[in-house]
Design an enzyme around this catalytic site. Structure first.
Site, short mmCIF file in Angstrom:
data_model
loop_
_atom_site.label_atom_id
_atom_site.label_comp_id
_atom_site.label_asym_id
_atom_site.label_seq_id
_atom_site.Cartn_x
_atom_site.Cartn_y
_atom_site.Cartn_z
CG LEU A 242 -1.85 1.24 1.33
CD1 LEU A 242 -2.78 1.32 0.13
CD2 LEU A 242 -2.64 1.20 2.62
CE1 TYR A 243 6.21 5.21 1.78
CE2 TYR A 243 7.48 3.56 0.56
CZ TYR A 243 7.36 4.83 1.09
OH TYR A 243 8.39 5.73 0.93
#
Length: 432
Positions: A242-243
């Site tokens: 997700l980062y």
């Protein structure tokens, strides 16, 4: 800092008592009507007084927070102007977000030392021990860099800063970092890396004149890309975390604001930055801590039983790349939210272009610390980490004059020296 919304409250309609009727005795009815009306008006008056009491939302005038205490706006403005004032008329005036962070501190110091005006912004969150961030803040204060304590999502605060200072550049380094933490707190990544970035761009595009934007993307955007070394032309539509997805979204958002509003924007894809005053969540940092304490460290291996590899890049090299990007950034072409012409849009890899296996990192630390590490080798989990990173820096070398000079062993020696000084009180002279 946040502000409260004014929430209107509407009093309910007054409903006369059914027993209250007009009788033949007009004077009696009038007396009762007067009584009820007086009671209603009294209740309404009390209600209005409560709304205007100190518990109501604060006035638009704000205080800027500095460190652990609040300083009146007038005093903050003096500190802000002093910090943001360049030594010469040719110097830049730079807003550095995430100024108390690892990269932010080093970049702020480098800018200030060469004569640029620098104003920091940081929210000192608790992703890792804020004591380290406060220590960095003290270093910056000694150098003449003032940090406003606040969040990039606070648009009112950002607007105040832009009203107080005509920034020529914004070095946007504030972000929610960490690949694995995204599985525990995904909302923080959306809040900081997407919403916060948009908020900053919104205020920047409305400024007159608009500043040039340099911001930290990440090598994580390459995700599952198997072509090496990673080039800026390679696909970045396969994020492994997700980062990485939020950083990729940031690159697309940057393109949008450049296209619509004429903001000059340069994105920098950092590759595994390490060095003194680094982040405790990075492997080189907690490996050092755990090896010294005799704790077992976990080393990941790839599916083919090979060691995971990283393009470790020393902080001083990253700083040179950041300053090179800032110095070559062209002016934004918009004004007051309106585009006047095509604006510069760039993206660069900033790496060391010499990836090494994590097992080599451990060996070097063992050599420097003179301690044999207790290792547990396990398969790389599906938590967002990738097997390897490797930067192609040809573009940055040509356009920014970027040339990394610090190898991993030399960089780790400097880190360990700082670590011993900061955490164990070693008398050996450390960085800064």
């Amino acid at each position: 800092m946040s502000h409260l919304d004014n929430i209107p409250s509407t009093p309910g309609k007054h409903k006369p008592d059914k027993a209250f009727r007009f009788h033949s005795a007009a004077s009696s009815s009038l007396s009762k009507l007067t009584l009820y009306s007086t009671l209603f008006l009294s209740v309404l008056l009390i209600f209005l007084l409560l709304l205007s009491s100190p518990s109501s939302p604060p006035s638009p005038r704000r205080h800027l927070s500095t460190g652990t205490h609040h300083t009146p706006l007038s005093l903050s403005h003096k500190l802000i102007h002093k910090s943001a004032r360049p030594r010469s008329t040719t110097g830049h005036t730079v807003l550095v977000t995430g100024a108390a962070g690892f990269v932010g501190t080093h970049v702020s110091l480098a800018l200030k030392r060469r004569g640029d005006g620098v104003l920091g912004l940081d929210n000192f969150n608790h992703y890792y021990d804020p004591t380290l961030k406060r220590a960095r803040q003290k270093i910056l204060e000694k150098a003449g860099v003032f940090i406003v304590e606040g969040d990039i999502n606070d648009k009112v605060l950002l607007q105040q800063l832009f009203d107080a200072v005509l920034f020529t550049h914004v070095m946007h380094l504030a972000a929610q970092a960490g690949v694995r933490y995204a599985m525990q707190n995904p909302g923080s990544y959306i809040h900081s890396n997407i919403a916060g970035f948009v908020n900053l761009l919104e205020v920047s595009k409305s400024a007159n004149p608009q500043p040039a934007i340099i911001w930290a993307s990440s090598s994580s955007v390459y995700g599952l890309n198997s072509k090496v070394p990673f080039s800026e032309k390679d696909r970045t539509d396969q994020p492994a975390s997700l980062y990485a997805a939020t950083k990729k979204a940031g690159e697309e958002i940057a393109h949008t604001y450049n296209h619509i509003y004429g903001l000059s924007i340069t994105g920098l894809r950092f590759f595994t930055v390490y060095g003194p005053w680094g982040r405790p969540d990075m492997a080189y940092f907690f490996f050092t801590r755990d090896i010294m304490k005799g704790k077992t460290i976990t080393v990941y291996e790839s599916p083919d039983k090979g060691s995971v590899a990283r393009d470790f890049t020393y902080i001083d090299d990253i700083v040179k790349g950041c300053l090179g990007a800032l110095d070559t950034a062209k002016k934004s072409t918009g004004s007051g939210g309106k585009k006047r012409g095509p604006a510069q849009l760039r993206i660069f890899n900033l790496g060391n272009t010499s990836p090494l296996p994590v097992s080599k990192l451990v060996s070097i630390l063992e050599k420097i610390l003179k301690v044999k590490a207790k290792k547990k080798v396990v398969p790389l989990p599906r938590n967002g980490d990738v097997e390897f990173t490797h930067a192609n820096i040809t573009l940055a070398m040509r356009e920014l004059g970027y040339k990394p000079t610090t190898d991993l062993e030399a960089g780790l020696k400097k880190f360990v020296k700082w670590y011993l000084s900061f955490y164990l009180g070693s008398k050996k002279k450390s960085s800064w």
